[in-house]
Design a protein around this motif. Structure first.
Motif, PDB file in Angstrom:
ATOM      1  N   GLY A   9      71.146  -7.619 -13.859  1.00 33.07           N
ATOM      2  CA  GLY A   9      71.108  -6.195 -13.557  1.00 33.07           C
ATOM      3  C   GLY A   9      69.763  -5.743 -13.022  1.00 33.07           C
ATOM      4  O   GLY A   9      69.683  -4.922 -12.108  1.00 33.07           O
ATOM      5  N   GLU A  10      68.678  -6.284 -13.586  1.00 31.00           N
ATOM      6  CA  GLU A  10      67.345  -5.888 -13.116  1.00 31.00           C
ATOM      7  C   GLU A  10      67.102  -6.353 -11.683  1.00 31.00           C
ATOM      8  O   GLU A  10      66.423  -5.667 -10.912  1.00 31.00           O
ATOM      9  N   ASP A  11      67.674  -7.494 -11.300  1.00 29.20           N
ATOM     10  CA  ASP A  11      67.511  -7.985  -9.934  1.00 29.20           C
ATOM     11  C   ASP A  11      68.288  -7.110  -8.952  1.00 29.20           C
ATOM     12  O   ASP A  11      67.797  -6.797  -7.861  1.00 29.20           O
ATOM     13  N   ARG A  12      69.492  -6.707  -9.349  1.00 24.95           N
ATOM     14  CA  ARG A  12      70.282  -5.824  -8.492  1.00 24.95           C
ATOM     15  C   ARG A  12      69.615  -4.454  -8.355  1.00 24.95           C
ATOM     16  O   ARG A  12      69.633  -3.844  -7.274  1.00 24.95           O
ATOM     17  N   PHE A  13      69.027  -3.990  -9.438  1.00 25.18           N
ATOM     18  CA  PHE A  13      68.296  -2.719  -9.406  1.00 25.18           C
ATOM     19  C   PHE A  13      67.094  -2.806  -8.469  1.00 25.18           C
ATOM     20  O   PHE A  13      66.892  -1.953  -7.598  1.00 25.18           O
ATOM     21  N   ASP A  14      66.293  -3.839  -8.630  1.00 25.23           N
ATOM     22  CA  ASP A  14      65.074  -3.978  -7.821  1.00 25.23           C
ATOM     23  C   ASP A  14      65.372  -4.096  -6.333  1.00 25.23           C
ATOM     24  O   ASP A  14      64.661  -3.515  -5.507  1.00 25.23           O
ATOM     25  N   CYS A  15      66.394  -4.873  -5.982  1.00 21.04           N
ATOM     26  CA  CYS A  15      66.651  -5.027  -4.547  1.00 21.04           C
ATOM     27  C   CYS A  15      67.138  -3.708  -3.934  1.00 21.04           C
ATOM     28  O   CYS A  15      66.822  -3.398  -2.782  1.00 21.04           O
ATOM     29  N   THR A  16      67.850  -2.893  -4.709  1.00 19.44           N
ATOM     30  CA  THR A  16      68.330  -1.608  -4.201  1.00 19.44           C
ATOM     31  C   THR A  16      67.191  -0.608  -4.047  1.00 19.44           C
ATOM     32  O   THR A  16      67.066   0.061  -3.011  1.00 19.44           O
ATOM     33  N   VAL A  17      66.339  -0.508  -5.061  1.00 18.51           N
ATOM     34  CA  VAL A  17      65.205   0.410  -4.977  1.00 18.51           C
ATOM     35  C   VAL A  17      64.261  -0.005  -3.854  1.00 18.51           C
ATOM     36  O   VAL A  17      63.758   0.835  -3.095  1.00 18.51           O
ATOM     37  N   GLY A  18      64.039  -1.321  -3.726  1.00 19.07           N
ATOM     38  CA  GLY A  18      63.199  -1.806  -2.637  1.00 19.07           C
ATOM     39  C   GLY A  18      63.763  -1.455  -1.276  1.00 19.07           C
ATOM     40  O   GLY A  18      63.024  -1.110  -0.346  1.00 19.07           O
ATOM     41  N   LEU A  19      65.080  -1.533  -1.134  1.00 17.31           N
ATOM     42  CA  LEU A  19      65.725  -1.178   0.129  1.00 17.31           C
ATOM     43  C   LEU A  19      65.522   0.305   0.438  1.00 17.31           C
ATOM     44  O   LEU A  19      65.224   0.678   1.580  1.00 17.31           O
ATOM     45  N   MET A  20      65.688   1.146  -0.556  1.00 22.68           N
ATOM     46  CA  MET A  20      65.499   2.583  -0.331  1.00 22.68           C
ATOM     47  C   MET A  20      64.088   2.882   0.159  1.00 22.68           C
ATOM     48  O   MET A  20      63.897   3.700   1.074  1.00 22.68           O
ATOM     49  N   ALA A  21      63.101   2.224  -0.438  1.00 18.99           N
ATOM     50  CA  ALA A  21      61.722   2.434   0.001  1.00 18.99           C
ATOM     51  C   ALA A  21      61.526   1.956   1.438  1.00 18.99           C
ATOM     52  O   ALA A  21      60.812   2.597   2.221  1.00 18.99           O
TER      53      ALA A  21
END
Length: 310
Positions: A266-278
Protein backbone atom coordinates in the motif's frame (compact mmCIF):
# COMPACT_ATOMS: atom_id res chain seq x y z
CA UNK A 1 4.91 20.67 -24.59
CA UNK A 2 2.72 18.69 -22.21
CA UNK A 3 3.90 15.06 -22.24
CA UNK A 4 1.68 12.47 -23.88
CA UNK A 5 2.34 10.15 -20.95
CA UNK A 6 3.67 10.89 -17.47
CA UNK A 7 4.67 8.00 -15.23
CA UNK A 8 6.15 7.80 -11.77
CA UNK A 9 7.84 4.61 -10.55
CA UNK A 10 8.25 3.80 -6.88
CA UNK A 11 11.45 1.79 -7.07
CA UNK A 12 12.87 -1.12 -5.09
CA UNK A 13 15.68 -3.64 -5.42
CA UNK A 14 12.87 -6.22 -5.24
CA UNK A 15 11.08 -6.20 -8.59
CA UNK A 16 7.89 -7.34 -6.88
CA UNK A 17 7.78 -4.09 -4.89
CA UNK A 18 8.08 -1.77 -7.87
CA UNK A 19 4.86 0.10 -8.56
CA UNK A 20 4.02 2.89 -10.98
CA UNK A 21 1.25 5.41 -11.50
CA UNK A 22 0.53 6.60 -15.04
CA UNK A 23 -1.22 9.66 -16.49
CA UNK A 24 -2.26 9.88 -20.14
CA UNK A 25 -2.80 13.19 -21.92
CA UNK A 26 -6.08 13.06 -23.89
CA UNK A 27 -5.69 16.69 -25.02
CA UNK A 28 -9.00 17.71 -23.38
CA UNK A 29 -7.96 16.16 -20.09
CA UNK A 30 -5.24 14.17 -18.37
CA UNK A 31 -6.39 10.85 -16.93
CA UNK A 32 -4.66 9.22 -13.97
CA UNK A 33 -4.83 5.46 -13.55
CA UNK A 34 -4.61 3.29 -10.45
CA UNK A 35 -1.12 2.10 -9.45
CA UNK A 36 0.15 -1.01 -11.19
CA UNK A 37 3.31 -3.15 -11.10
CA UNK A 38 6.22 -1.76 -13.11
CA UNK A 39 6.81 -5.14 -14.71
CA UNK A 40 9.65 -5.96 -17.08
CA UNK A 41 11.98 -2.96 -17.08
CA UNK A 42 13.48 -3.96 -20.44
CA UNK A 43 10.14 -3.09 -22.09
CA UNK A 44 8.95 -0.36 -19.72
CA UNK A 45 9.60 2.61 -21.98
CA UNK A 46 7.99 0.97 -25.01
CA UNK A 47 4.94 -0.10 -23.00
CA UNK A 48 4.43 3.41 -21.67
CA UNK A 49 4.91 5.02 -25.07
CA UNK A 50 2.28 2.66 -26.49
CA UNK A 51 -0.32 4.23 -24.18
CA UNK A 52 -0.03 7.63 -25.85
CA UNK A 53 -3.15 8.91 -27.56
CA UNK A 54 -1.64 12.26 -28.55
CA UNK A 55 1.65 13.51 -29.87
CA UNK A 56 4.27 14.38 -27.30
CA UNK A 57 7.03 12.88 -25.20
CA UNK A 58 7.06 10.43 -22.32
CA UNK A 59 8.08 11.93 -18.96
CA UNK A 60 9.29 9.21 -16.61
CA UNK A 61 10.24 9.68 -12.96
CA UNK A 62 12.11 7.30 -10.65
CA UNK A 63 12.70 7.62 -6.92
CA UNK A 64 16.31 6.51 -6.94
CA UNK A 65 19.35 8.82 -7.11
CA UNK A 66 20.52 9.83 -10.58
CA UNK A 67 23.91 11.49 -10.24
CA UNK A 68 27.11 11.35 -8.19
CA UNK A 69 28.43 13.52 -5.34
CA UNK A 70 30.79 16.04 -6.90
CA UNK A 71 33.62 15.46 -4.40
CA UNK A 72 33.64 11.77 -5.28
CA UNK A 73 33.12 12.40 -9.00
CA UNK A 74 36.16 14.65 -9.29
CA UNK A 75 38.34 11.80 -8.07
CA UNK A 76 37.26 9.64 -11.01
CA UNK A 77 39.12 11.81 -13.51
CA UNK A 78 36.06 11.81 -15.77
CA UNK A 79 34.43 14.93 -17.15
CA UNK A 80 30.75 14.48 -16.36
CA UNK A 81 28.01 12.13 -15.21
CA UNK A 82 27.11 11.52 -18.84
CA UNK A 83 30.72 10.50 -19.47
CA UNK A 84 30.65 8.30 -16.40
CA UNK A 85 27.60 6.44 -17.75
CA UNK A 86 29.61 5.52 -20.83
CA UNK A 87 32.28 3.67 -18.83
CA UNK A 88 30.62 2.38 -15.65
CA UNK A 89 30.34 -1.39 -15.59
CA UNK A 90 33.04 -1.84 -18.24
CA UNK A 91 36.80 -2.51 -18.18
CA UNK A 92 38.37 -0.78 -15.17
CA UNK A 93 34.90 0.12 -13.90
CA UNK A 94 33.51 -3.42 -14.10
CA UNK A 95 33.20 -3.80 -10.30
CA UNK A 96 31.46 -0.49 -9.68
CA UNK A 97 28.06 -2.14 -9.21
CA UNK A 98 29.46 -4.86 -6.90
CA UNK A 99 28.78 -3.90 -3.29
CA UNK A 100 31.95 -4.29 -1.21
CA UNK A 101 31.78 -7.12 1.31
CA UNK A 102 34.63 -5.87 3.53
CA UNK A 103 36.18 -2.47 4.21
CA UNK A 104 39.37 -3.47 2.39
CA UNK A 105 37.31 -4.08 -0.76
CA UNK A 106 36.16 -0.46 -0.97
CA UNK A 107 37.84 1.52 -3.73
CA UNK A 108 37.06 4.53 -5.89
CA UNK A 109 35.80 2.10 -8.51
CA UNK A 110 33.90 -0.05 -5.99
CA UNK A 111 32.33 2.50 -3.63
CA UNK A 112 29.12 0.80 -2.43
CA UNK A 113 29.35 -0.67 1.09
CA UNK A 114 28.51 -2.94 2.88
CA UNK A 115 27.02 -6.02 1.22
CA UNK A 116 25.62 -7.19 4.57
CA UNK A 117 25.51 -6.02 8.22
CA UNK A 118 27.93 -7.09 10.91
CA UNK A 119 31.04 -5.22 12.03
CA UNK A 120 30.58 -2.41 9.53
CA UNK A 121 30.83 1.33 10.10
CA UNK A 122 30.20 4.33 7.90
CA UNK A 123 33.61 5.64 8.89
CA UNK A 124 35.15 2.73 6.96
CA UNK A 125 33.52 4.04 3.79
CA UNK A 126 34.70 7.58 4.39
CA UNK A 127 38.25 6.48 5.17
CA UNK A 128 38.53 4.20 2.14
CA UNK A 129 37.33 6.88 -0.26
CA UNK A 130 39.28 9.66 1.47
CA UNK A 131 36.19 11.80 1.82
CA UNK A 132 34.28 13.41 4.67
CA UNK A 133 30.64 12.47 5.35
CA UNK A 134 29.37 15.74 3.87
CA UNK A 135 31.31 15.03 0.68
CA UNK A 136 29.11 12.00 -0.02
CA UNK A 137 25.89 14.00 -0.02
CA UNK A 138 24.83 15.73 -3.20
CA UNK A 139 23.72 19.35 -3.01
CA UNK A 140 20.06 18.31 -3.26
CA UNK A 141 20.58 15.95 -0.32
CA UNK A 142 21.98 18.50 2.12
CA UNK A 143 19.98 18.76 5.37
CA UNK A 144 17.52 21.63 5.50
CA UNK A 145 14.83 22.64 8.00
CA UNK A 146 11.36 21.33 7.29
CA UNK A 147 12.20 18.66 4.74
CA UNK A 148 13.32 15.07 4.77
CA UNK A 149 16.95 14.32 3.94
CA UNK A 150 17.57 11.46 1.50
CA UNK A 151 20.17 8.83 2.38
CA UNK A 152 23.68 9.01 0.92
CA UNK A 153 24.24 7.02 -2.24
CA UNK A 154 27.10 4.66 -1.32
CA UNK A 155 25.99 3.42 2.13
CA UNK A 156 23.83 0.33 1.60
CA UNK A 157 22.44 -0.52 5.04
CA UNK A 158 19.22 0.57 6.72
CA UNK A 159 15.56 0.80 5.83
CA UNK A 160 16.02 4.09 3.95
CA UNK A 161 19.19 3.14 2.06
CA UNK A 162 19.10 4.06 -1.64
CA UNK A 163 22.37 2.59 -2.93
CA UNK A 164 21.10 -0.82 -3.99
CA UNK A 165 18.01 0.72 -5.58
CA UNK A 166 20.27 3.05 -7.56
CA UNK A 167 22.38 0.11 -8.71
CA UNK A 168 19.37 -1.74 -10.10
CA UNK A 169 17.82 1.40 -11.56
CA UNK A 170 20.96 2.47 -13.36
CA UNK A 171 21.65 -1.01 -14.71
CA UNK A 172 18.09 -1.76 -15.79
CA UNK A 173 16.85 1.64 -16.98
CA UNK A 174 19.43 4.40 -17.27
CA UNK A 175 22.37 2.61 -18.91
CA UNK A 176 20.47 0.58 -21.55
CA UNK A 177 18.63 3.71 -22.74
CA UNK A 178 21.20 6.43 -22.05
CA UNK A 179 21.65 7.36 -25.73
CA UNK A 180 17.92 7.73 -26.42
CA UNK A 181 16.69 9.62 -23.34
CA UNK A 182 16.87 13.21 -22.24
CA UNK A 183 18.31 13.06 -18.73
CA UNK A 184 17.17 15.91 -16.49
CA UNK A 185 18.85 18.17 -15.41
CA UNK A 186 22.11 17.07 -17.05
CA UNK A 187 20.86 17.71 -20.59
CA UNK A 188 19.01 20.95 -19.91
CA UNK A 189 15.84 22.43 -18.45
CA UNK A 190 12.80 20.17 -18.34
CA UNK A 191 10.74 22.43 -20.57
CA UNK A 192 13.46 22.28 -23.24
CA UNK A 193 14.05 18.54 -22.91
CA UNK A 194 10.35 17.87 -23.48
CA UNK A 195 10.66 19.74 -26.77
CA UNK A 196 13.73 17.82 -27.95
CA UNK A 197 13.35 14.25 -26.70
CA UNK A 198 10.78 11.49 -27.07
CA UNK A 199 11.65 10.24 -23.59
CA UNK A 200 12.76 12.34 -20.60
CA UNK A 201 13.87 10.74 -17.33
CA UNK A 202 13.96 12.53 -13.98
CA UNK A 203 14.79 11.73 -10.37
CA UNK A 204 12.00 12.13 -7.84
CA UNK A 205 11.59 11.84 -4.08
CA UNK A 206 8.14 11.06 -2.64
CA UNK A 207 9.16 12.59 0.70
CA UNK A 208 9.30 15.94 -1.13
CA UNK A 209 6.20 15.24 -3.20
CA UNK A 210 3.98 15.19 -0.10
CA UNK A 211 4.67 18.83 0.56
CA UNK A 212 4.62 19.74 -3.13
CA UNK A 213 0.99 18.69 -3.49
CA UNK A 214 -0.02 20.11 -0.11
CA UNK A 215 -0.17 17.12 2.22
CA UNK A 216 0.31 18.33 5.79
CA UNK A 217 2.77 16.54 8.08
CA UNK A 218 0.81 17.51 11.20
CA UNK A 219 -0.82 15.71 12.83
CA UNK A 220 1.88 13.10 12.33
CA UNK A 221 0.96 10.24 10.01
CA UNK A 222 2.88 7.41 8.38
CA UNK A 223 2.66 6.19 4.81
CA UNK A 224 3.49 2.71 6.13
CA UNK A 225 0.25 2.65 8.09
CA UNK A 226 -3.05 1.94 6.37
CA UNK A 227 -4.69 4.33 8.79
CA UNK A 228 -2.08 6.96 7.99
CA UNK A 229 -2.81 6.74 4.27
CA UNK A 230 -6.55 6.91 4.92
CA UNK A 231 -6.04 10.01 7.07
CA UNK A 232 -4.51 12.00 4.18
CA UNK A 233 -6.82 10.78 1.40
CA UNK A 234 -8.63 14.11 1.56
CA UNK A 235 -5.50 15.92 0.38
CA UNK A 236 -5.38 13.77 -2.75
CA UNK A 237 -9.06 14.47 -3.41
CA UNK A 238 -8.40 18.18 -2.93
CA UNK A 239 -5.53 18.04 -5.40
CA UNK A 240 -7.77 16.40 -8.00
CA UNK A 241 -10.57 18.91 -7.39
CA UNK A 242 -8.15 21.80 -7.90
CA UNK A 243 -7.08 20.52 -11.34
CA UNK A 244 -9.93 20.92 -13.81
CA UNK A 245 -8.09 19.18 -16.62
CA UNK A 246 -6.97 16.23 -14.49
CA UNK A 247 -9.24 13.28 -13.72
CA UNK A 248 -8.81 10.03 -11.83
CA UNK A 249 -10.24 6.89 -13.35
CA UNK A 250 -12.65 4.82 -11.27
CA UNK A 251 -9.95 2.39 -10.14
CA UNK A 252 -7.70 5.17 -8.83
CA UNK A 253 -10.59 6.92 -7.09
CA UNK A 254 -11.45 3.66 -5.35
CA UNK A 255 -7.80 3.08 -4.43
CA UNK A 256 -7.55 6.52 -2.81
CA UNK A 257 -10.69 5.88 -0.79
CA UNK A 258 -9.30 2.51 0.31
CA UNK A 259 -6.00 3.97 1.49
CA UNK A 260 -4.28 2.11 -1.37
CA UNK A 261 -5.00 -1.19 0.35
CA UNK A 262 -4.10 -2.64 3.72
CA UNK A 263 -1.29 -4.88 2.45
CA UNK A 264 2.43 -4.13 2.61
CA UNK A 265 2.48 -2.72 -0.93
CA UNK A 266 0.00 0.00 0.00
CA UNK A 267 2.80 2.45 0.80
CA UNK A 268 4.37 1.82 -2.61
CA UNK A 269 1.08 2.44 -4.40
CA UNK A 270 0.60 5.60 -2.35
CA UNK A 271 4.09 6.93 -3.08
CA UNK A 272 3.93 6.37 -6.81
CA UNK A 273 0.57 8.18 -7.00
CA UNK A 274 1.66 11.18 -4.94
CA UNK A 275 4.89 11.37 -6.92
CA UNK A 276 2.90 11.39 -10.16
CA UNK A 277 0.71 14.24 -8.95
CA UNK A 278 3.78 16.31 -8.13
CA UNK A 279 5.23 15.60 -11.58
CA UNK A 280 1.99 16.69 -13.24
CA UNK A 281 2.08 20.04 -11.42
CA UNK A 282 5.57 20.66 -12.79
CA UNK A 283 4.64 19.52 -16.32
CA UNK A 284 1.67 21.92 -16.23
CA UNK A 285 3.94 24.76 -15.14
CA UNK A 286 2.23 25.12 -11.74
CA UNK A 287 5.52 24.52 -9.90
CA UNK A 288 9.12 25.08 -10.89
CA UNK A 289 11.36 22.14 -11.70
CA UNK A 290 13.68 23.15 -8.88
CA UNK A 291 17.21 22.53 -10.14
CA UNK A 292 19.45 25.59 -9.67
CA UNK A 293 21.67 26.76 -12.58
CA UNK A 294 24.75 25.26 -10.99
CA UNK A 295 27.56 23.40 -12.79
CA UNK A 296 27.85 21.03 -9.83
CA UNK A 297 24.21 20.04 -10.40
CA UNK A 298 24.13 19.86 -14.18
CA UNK A 299 27.54 18.24 -14.68
CA UNK A 300 27.64 15.63 -11.91
CA UNK A 301 25.06 15.59 -9.18
CA UNK A 302 21.63 15.95 -10.72
CA UNK A 303 18.63 17.09 -8.71
CA UNK A 304 15.35 15.90 -7.23
CA UNK A 305 12.51 17.12 -9.43
CA UNK A 306 10.55 19.93 -7.77
CA UNK A 307 12.84 20.23 -4.73
CA UNK A 308 13.47 23.87 -3.89
CA UNK A 309 17.07 25.02 -4.05
CA UNK A 310 18.91 25.73 -0.80
Amino acid sequence: MLPSVIAHCDWSIDARKRWMAVAVNHQTHVELSAPEPVGDTSTLIERLQARAVSGGPLLLGFDFPIGLPQAYARKTGLASFRGFLDVVGTDGWADWFCVATAAEDITLRRPFYPARPGGTRRSQLFEALGLAPADLLRLCEQPAPGRQTPAMLFWTLGGNQVGKAAITGWREVILPHRHRIGLWPFDGRLVDLLQRHAVVVTETYPGDAYGQIGIARRPVWSKRSHGGRLSVAGYLRQWLAAHERVTANAALAASIEAGFGADAAGEDRFDCTVGLMAMIDIALGLRGEGAPPNDRVTTWEGWILGRSAL
